[in-house]
Scaffold this motif. Structure first.
Motif, mmCIF file in Angstrom:
data_model
loop_
_atom_site.group_PDB
_atom_site.id
_atom_site.type_symbol
_atom_site.label_atom_id
_atom_site.label_comp_id
_atom_site.label_asym_id
_atom_site.label_seq_id
_atom_site.Cartn_x
_atom_site.Cartn_y
_atom_site.Cartn_z
ATOM 1 N N SER A 94 42.500 26.616 27.889
ATOM 2 C CA SER A 94 41.849 28.251 27.713
ATOM 3 C C SER A 94 40.954 28.612 28.734
ATOM 4 O O SER A 94 41.018 28.092 29.696
ATOM 5 C CB SER A 94 41.009 28.037 26.277
ATOM 6 N N LYS A 96 40.720 31.413 32.158
ATOM 7 C CA LYS A 96 41.349 32.305 32.731
ATOM 8 C C LYS A 96 42.647 31.723 33.324
ATOM 9 O O LYS A 96 42.826 31.711 34.702
ATOM 10 C CB LYS A 96 40.352 32.706 33.977
ATOM 11 N N VAL A 97 43.581 31.332 32.497
ATOM 12 C CA VAL A 97 45.053 31.196 32.880
ATOM 13 C C VAL A 97 45.796 32.344 32.340
ATOM 14 O O VAL A 97 45.626 33.149 31.210
ATOM 15 C CB VAL A 97 45.413 29.711 32.459
ATOM 16 N N ARG A 98 47.025 32.153 32.750
ATOM 17 C CA ARG A 98 48.018 33.117 32.468
ATOM 18 C C ARG A 98 48.613 33.165 30.843
ATOM 19 O O ARG A 98 48.849 33.962 30.088
ATOM 20 C CB ARG A 98 49.241 33.242 33.470
ATOM 21 N N ARG A 99 48.843 31.917 30.580
ATOM 22 C CA ARG A 99 49.291 31.648 29.115
ATOM 23 C C ARG A 99 48.637 30.572 28.636
ATOM 24 O O ARG A 99 48.787 29.119 28.659
ATOM 25 C CB ARG A 99 50.901 31.152 29.274
ATOM 26 N N GLY A 119 50.887 28.328 33.359
ATOM 27 C CA GLY A 119 51.389 29.733 33.947
ATOM 28 C C GLY A 119 50.376 29.903 35.299
ATOM 29 O O GLY A 119 50.583 30.852 36.076
ATOM 30 N N VAL A 121 46.375 29.771 37.130
ATOM 31 C CA VAL A 121 44.991 30.695 36.809
ATOM 32 C C VAL A 121 45.252 32.060 37.233
ATOM 33 O O VAL A 121 45.865 32.612 38.128
ATOM 34 C CB VAL A 121 43.773 29.951 37.628
ATOM 35 N N LYS A 122 44.463 32.929 36.860
ATOM 36 C CA LYS A 122 44.217 34.411 37.101
ATOM 37 C C LYS A 122 43.547 34.605 38.497
ATOM 38 O O LYS A 122 42.930 33.588 38.719
ATOM 39 C CB LYS A 122 43.539 35.123 35.822
ATOM 40 N N PRO A 123 44.020 35.490 39.101
ATOM 41 C CA PRO A 123 43.302 36.010 40.492
ATOM 42 C C PRO A 123 41.909 35.945 40.487
ATOM 43 O O PRO A 123 41.668 36.512 39.406
ATOM 44 C CB PRO A 123 44.153 37.241 40.951
ATOM 45 N N THR A 125 39.658 33.431 40.003
ATOM 46 C CA THR A 125 39.245 32.315 39.305
ATOM 47 C C THR A 125 38.600 31.306 40.233
ATOM 48 O O THR A 125 39.370 31.038 41.281
ATOM 49 C CB THR A 125 40.033 31.807 38.267
ATOM 50 N N GLY A 145 37.356 28.716 34.342
ATOM 51 C CA GLY A 145 36.803 30.000 34.618
ATOM 52 C C GLY A 145 35.243 29.841 34.981
ATOM 53 O O GLY A 145 34.690 29.222 34.133
#
Length: 225
Positions: A94, A96-99, A119, A121-123, A125, A145
């Motif tokens: 759970s 800050k990841v895409r999926r 998927g 980590v989100k940009p 992070t 995150g």
């Protein structure tokens, strides 16, 4: 009768009545014995034995009826297979990841493998406090995150502590922000301190169920008694 007897018999016995009677008895007995011997020694017809067909199987005995002391066994319901296949683990990723979600990974996977399966980590992070080389265990939650995790069990933002987290005073949500500590492991920490009257040193964290040497190495500088 006298004239019919042989001459030597007439001379020997003198033809007395007693002698004649004795002679008659002997002759009758000899005749009976001869007749009996002839009857016993006569040939008899013998029946040939019946042929038994080879390979004829004897009928199987009927099964004995079940008694009260030996009840009949009936097949039970099929045993369900394990929910998780052998050699696999279930991980909750759970933050800050895409999926984000619950993932099934091979046993021995590391945090980096879980991030890739989610998927990536989100940009932007920050992964500084996340040990991506750590080996995962079944049932673990990986929160991505922030400086030491980023999100709590409910998914909302959590204020990051200014210093080490107190093992004796932290709530389950605060413990959940530590790397590799999910809701289950946070509850194990709280249960341990309740049963033992608190932590007297950080080393006692090794005795908590679910914390091995690698996980302790990740947490020892982030917690205090």
């Amino acid at each position: 009768m006298r004239e019919r007897l042989p001459l030597w018999v007439q001379l020997r016995c003198g033809l007395e009545p007693r002698a004649l009677a004795a002679l008659a008895v002997v002759l009758v007995a000899a005749a009976v014995f001869a007749a009996q011997h002839f009857w016993v020694g006569r040939p008899e017809t013998v029946r040939a034995p019946e042929l038994v067909e080879q390979g004829a199987a004897a009928p199987a005995p009927a099964p004995a009826p079940a008694t009260d002391s030996e009840p009949e066994l009936s097949p039970g319901p099929p045993v369900p297979s394990a929910a998780v296949p052998s050699g696999r683990i279930i991980i909750d990723v759970s933050g800050k990841v895409r999926r984000p979600g619950v993932l099934q990974l091979p046993a021995g996977s590391r945090v980096a493998d879980a991030l890739h399966a989610a998927g990536g980590v989100k940009p932007g992070t920050d992964l500084t406090a996340l040990n991506r080389a750590r080996v995962l265990v079944d049932g673990e939650q990986v929160v991505v995150g922030g400086s030491i995790g980023g999100t709590g069990a409910a998914g909302g933002p959590v204020a990051q502590p200014a210093g080490p987290v107190s093992l004796n005073a932290a709530t389950a949500e605060q413990l959940d922000t530590l790397p590799g500590v999910g809701p289950v492991l946070a509850q194990h920490i709280i249960d341990y301190r309740t049963q033992h009257g608190g932590f007297r040193s950080v080393d006692e964290l090794r005795e908590v169920n679910g914390i091995g040497d690698r996980r302790f190495a990740d947490l020892q500088n982030l917690v205090r008694p």
